[in-house]
Design a protein around this motif. Structure first.
Motif, PDB file in Angstrom:
ATOM      1  N   PHE A   1     -17.544   6.803 -22.985  1.00 40.74           N
ATOM      2  CA  PHE A   1     -19.183   7.228 -22.530  1.00 40.74           C
ATOM      3  C   PHE A   1     -19.527   7.181 -24.529  1.00 40.74           C
ATOM      4  N   TYR A   2     -18.291   7.990 -24.809  1.00 42.26           N
ATOM      5  CA  TYR A   2     -18.436   7.916 -26.732  1.00 42.26           C
ATOM      6  C   TYR A   2     -18.553   6.967 -27.041  1.00 42.26           C
ATOM      7  N   TRP A   3     -18.149   5.983 -27.188  1.00 40.89           N
ATOM      8  CA  TRP A   3     -18.351   4.280 -27.742  1.00 40.89           C
ATOM      9  C   TRP A   3     -19.554   3.409 -27.357  1.00 40.89           C
ATOM     10  N   LEU A   4     -19.998   4.249 -26.166  1.00 41.93           N
ATOM     11  CA  LEU A   4     -20.785   4.249 -25.835  1.00 41.93           C
ATOM     12  C   LEU A   4     -22.124   4.010 -26.083  1.00 41.93           C
ATOM     13  N   PHE A   5     -22.549   5.405 -26.517  1.00 42.22           N
ATOM     14  CA  PHE A   5     -23.221   5.670 -27.146  1.00 42.22           C
ATOM     15  C   PHE A   5     -22.977   6.166 -28.877  1.00 42.22           C
ATOM     16  N   GLN A   6     -22.301   5.601 -29.398  1.00 44.71           N
ATOM     17  CA  GLN A   6     -22.408   4.533 -30.786  1.00 44.71           C
ATOM     18  C   GLN A   6     -23.167   3.732 -30.732  1.00 44.71           C
ATOM     19  N   VAL A   7     -22.902   2.534 -29.826  1.00 41.69           N
ATOM     20  CA  VAL A   7     -23.412   0.964 -29.649  1.00 41.69           C
ATOM     21  C   VAL A   7     -25.152   1.366 -29.547  1.00 41.69           C
ATOM     22  N   LEU A   8     -25.878   2.793 -28.442  1.00 42.78           N
ATOM     23  CA  LEU A   8     -26.876   2.998 -28.505  1.00 42.78           C
ATOM     24  C   LEU A   8     -27.666   3.765 -29.713  1.00 42.78           C
TER      25      LEU A   8
ATOM     26  N   ASP B   1     -15.734  -2.275 -20.154  1.00 38.98           N
ATOM     27  CA  ASP B   1     -16.415  -0.538 -20.030  1.00 38.98           C
ATOM     28  C   ASP B   1     -17.287  -0.963 -20.645  1.00 38.98           C
ATOM     29  N   ILE B   2     -17.902  -0.988 -21.390  1.00 38.21           N
ATOM     30  CA  ILE B   2     -19.503  -1.170 -22.270  1.00 38.21           C
ATOM     31  C   ILE B   2     -19.873  -2.434 -21.499  1.00 38.21           C
ATOM     32  N   LEU B   3     -21.616  -2.910 -20.818  1.00 38.85           N
ATOM     33  CA  LEU B   3     -21.596  -3.843 -20.835  1.00 38.85           C
ATOM     34  C   LEU B   3     -23.603  -4.284 -21.378  1.00 38.85           C
ATOM     35  N   LEU B   4     -23.478  -4.589 -22.565  1.00 38.30           N
ATOM     36  CA  LEU B   4     -25.402  -4.960 -22.691  1.00 38.30           C
ATOM     37  C   LEU B   4     -25.528  -5.688 -22.574  1.00 38.30           C
TER      38      LEU B   4
ATOM     39  N   PHE C   1     -23.567  -8.436 -24.888  1.00 35.99           N
ATOM     40  CA  PHE C   1     -22.305  -7.436 -25.877  1.00 35.99           C
ATOM     41  C   PHE C   1     -21.575  -6.662 -24.517  1.00 35.99           C
ATOM     42  N   ILE C   2     -20.469  -7.320 -24.744  1.00 39.21           N
ATOM     43  CA  ILE C   2     -19.311  -6.795 -24.246  1.00 39.21           C
ATOM     44  C   ILE C   2     -17.764  -5.814 -25.206  1.00 39.21           C
ATOM     45  N   GLY C   3     -18.245  -4.364 -24.440  1.00 37.65           N
ATOM     46  CA  GLY C   3     -16.802  -3.060 -25.357  1.00 37.65           C
ATOM     47  C   GLY C   3     -16.251  -3.280 -24.524  1.00 37.65           C
TER      48      GLY C   3
ATOM     49  N   GLY D   1     -13.426   9.624 -36.521  1.00 37.56           N
ATOM     50  CA  GLY D   1     -14.087  11.226 -36.126  1.00 37.56           C
ATOM     51  C   GLY D   1     -15.534  11.279 -36.637  1.00 37.56           C
ATOM     52  N   ASP D   2     -15.300   9.793 -37.778  1.00 31.34           N
ATOM     53  CA  ASP D   2     -17.023   9.994 -37.740  1.00 31.34           C
ATOM     54  C   ASP D   2     -17.615   8.721 -37.849  1.00 31.34           C
ATOM     55  N   SER D   3     -17.005   7.879 -36.619  1.00 28.70           N
ATOM     56  CA  SER D   3     -17.452   6.286 -36.353  1.00 28.70           C
ATOM     57  C   SER D   3     -18.974   6.499 -36.161  1.00 28.70           C
ATOM     58  N   ASN D   4     -19.083   5.187 -37.546  1.00 30.19           N
ATOM     59  CA  ASN D   4     -20.598   5.270 -38.395  1.00 30.19           C
ATOM     60  C   ASN D   4     -20.703   3.508 -37.702  1.00 30.19           C
ATOM     61  N   PHE D   5     -21.016   3.662 -36.331  1.00 26.46           N
ATOM     62  CA  PHE D   5     -21.520   2.786 -35.054  1.00 26.46           C
ATOM     63  C   PHE D   5     -22.474   2.171 -35.974  1.00 26.46           C
TER      64      PHE D   5
END
Length: 467
Positions: A255-262, A350-353, A370-372, A444-448
């Motif tokens: 979910f952390y990475w999903l929210f970075q995509v969002l 895990d992630i599908l957009l 997009f697939i993560g 720690g500061d993933s600027n996606f």
């Protein structure tokens, strides 16, 4: 050491208030959170969070209120009224001789069996009980409807501990049912024909009895929550006090990475993540619709079946793999009574957009995906396995039984792109010659945001050139 669940939860707390699956309460340990209310079914979310509240110095909480309920309602407030009724041949209550003489005089004192009796009646429908019954009705509806799927599960919902933990005397769900549905006194309080006004609530807040004061405060708070569009302060404050995170840290990492995509998009509308629903958010702009999923195939297909594969007749891997599946189906049925599938490969990203182009016929066209693939690991070998899984998703994904991209554009198509997300791999910078598939590690500061916007711009340019 892997990134801790506490650090991950703290970073996404502002957006992560829609999670209602297996998990536990957590404290993000920060006041710098502005909860997002742009949520489908936000009323349901607020209702659920309302019944999870516990008392503080400033206000009562629903859990503590319910815990004390059984003891408190043994005696409830009533008023007494007297009325006089004319009876013949019977006496009920105290005889009012003055009115009895008046009654008999109307027929010339011919009937000495007539009596005017004064009867005392208890009235349970006082403002205090109307407020209490209205509040219990709200709580009962939330517990029996909104929380029903979670309460029916045996384990895993640690955030419901306040409602289900302990022995029978501490089972708050049963306490609520016993008091609201079976209490002989409250059953005499009819709220159907009565309107509990804000003025009534304010009056009951001044009651000498703590039960009624707390009931009035809780009912007032609930009404403010339901008016979140007029004044969001109460709703935002509630969501700040109750956070739920998955019981497994690897799910939280996804979910952390999903929210970075969002973070790459504006005006995102979140969905409640509960039950079988894996659609985390959806939104749109003037030309496109977007849907993002967690641990889901979305509207697409990610599997290969033996039936759809032309196996070679000559010996080799594919020939033998087909024979393995055929024999497995036969033996699974014969020995175990299990009907085996003919699936050769399958999975769930895990992630599908999914991105759809709007059109006038309301049959929106899927234009890009997009697939993560997320691996909660610092191990490069395990990360490499995740990269292989990602490439399989990109190669085998189907839309309406057809591969989403043709074989000449594999891994270099403007229609499909993907990323492998990992924990920190101790690699200073991960570079790729292919800008459609990349690896992103947690730092720690993933600027996606910047990364996402860059690729989105490439997508938009490609889409514009094809119009």
């Amino acid at each position: 050491m892997k990134t801790s669940g506490e650090d991950l939860a703290k970073e996404i707390a502002a957006d992560f208030n829609t999670y209602l699956r297996r998990g536990v309460n957590f404290d993000p340990y920060t006041e710098e959170i502005d909860p997002n209310l742009n949520i489908n079914e936000v009323e349901k979310l607020l209702r659920i969070h309302f019944v999870l509240t516990e008392s503080s110095d400033e206000s009562p909480g629903v859990i503590d209120f319910t815990r004390k309920l059984r003891r408190r309602v043994r005696r409830i407030k009533t008023t007494v009224s007297k009325k006089t009724e004319e009876l013949e041949g019977e006496i009920r209550g105290r005889i009012d001789w003055g009115k009895t003489i008046q009654t008999r005089s109307r027929d010339g004192f011919q009937n000495k069996t007539k009596f005017a009796c004064q009867q005392t009646q208890k009235n349970y429908e006082v403002p205090e009980n109307l407020v209490l019954k209205s509040l219990l009705s709200v709580i009962h509806d939330i517990v029996s409807e909104d929380l029903k799927p979670a309460l029916e599960e045996d384990t895993g919902y640690g955030w419901l501990e306040g409602w289900v933990a302990g022995d029978e005397d501490e089972d708050l769900v049963q306490t609520l049912k016993d008091v609201f549905l079976r209490n002989v006194y409250l059953s005499r309080v009819d709220t159907e024909g009565e309107t509990v006004t804000d003025r009534t609530i304010n009056s009951v807040k001044k009651s000498r009895t703590k039960l009624y004061r707390e009931a009035a405060k809780l009912l007032e708070r609930y009404r403010k929550l339901m008016d979140y569009e007029i004044d969001p302060a109460e709703a935002e404050d509630l969501l700040k006090n109750t956070y739920i995170k998955p019981e497994k840290t690897e799910v939280l990492f996804e979910f952390y990475w999903l929210f970075q995509v969002l973070n790459s998009y504006d005006d995102v509308k979140f969905n409640l993540v509960e039950g079988e629903n894996n659609s985390v958010a959806e939104w749109e702009d003037e030309r496109y619709l977007y849907r993002i999923y967690h641990d889901s195939t979305g509207s697409l297909s990610f599997q290969e079946n033996l039936e759809g594969v032309d196996l070679p007749e000559e010996d080799g891997y594919l020939y033998r793999q087909g024979k393995v599946v055929e024999k497995w189906q036969e033996m699974a049925q014969e020995f175990l009574g299990v009907e085996g599938t003919d699936q050769l490969w399958g999975g769930r990203p895990d992630i599908l957009l999914e991105k759809y182009k709007k059109n006038d016929s309301n049959r929106n066209q899927l234009t890009q995906i997009f697939i993560g693939e997320v691996k909660y690991t610092k191990n490069r070998d395990y990360a490499a396995q995740g990269l292989k899984e990602l490439l399989e998703y990109l190669a085998f994904v189907k839309d309406n039984s057809d591969y989403f991209e043709d074989r000449f554009s594999l891994f270099d198509s403007p229609k499909i792109w993907g990323a492998l997300f990992t924990d920190e791999l101790d690699i200073d910078e991960i570079e790729s010659s292919n800008d459609k598939v990349f690896v992103k590690q947690y730092d720690g500061d993933s600027n996606f945001q910047k990364f996402g916007n860059s690729n989105l711009q490439k997508e938009q340019n490609h889409d514009s050139s094809n119009r």
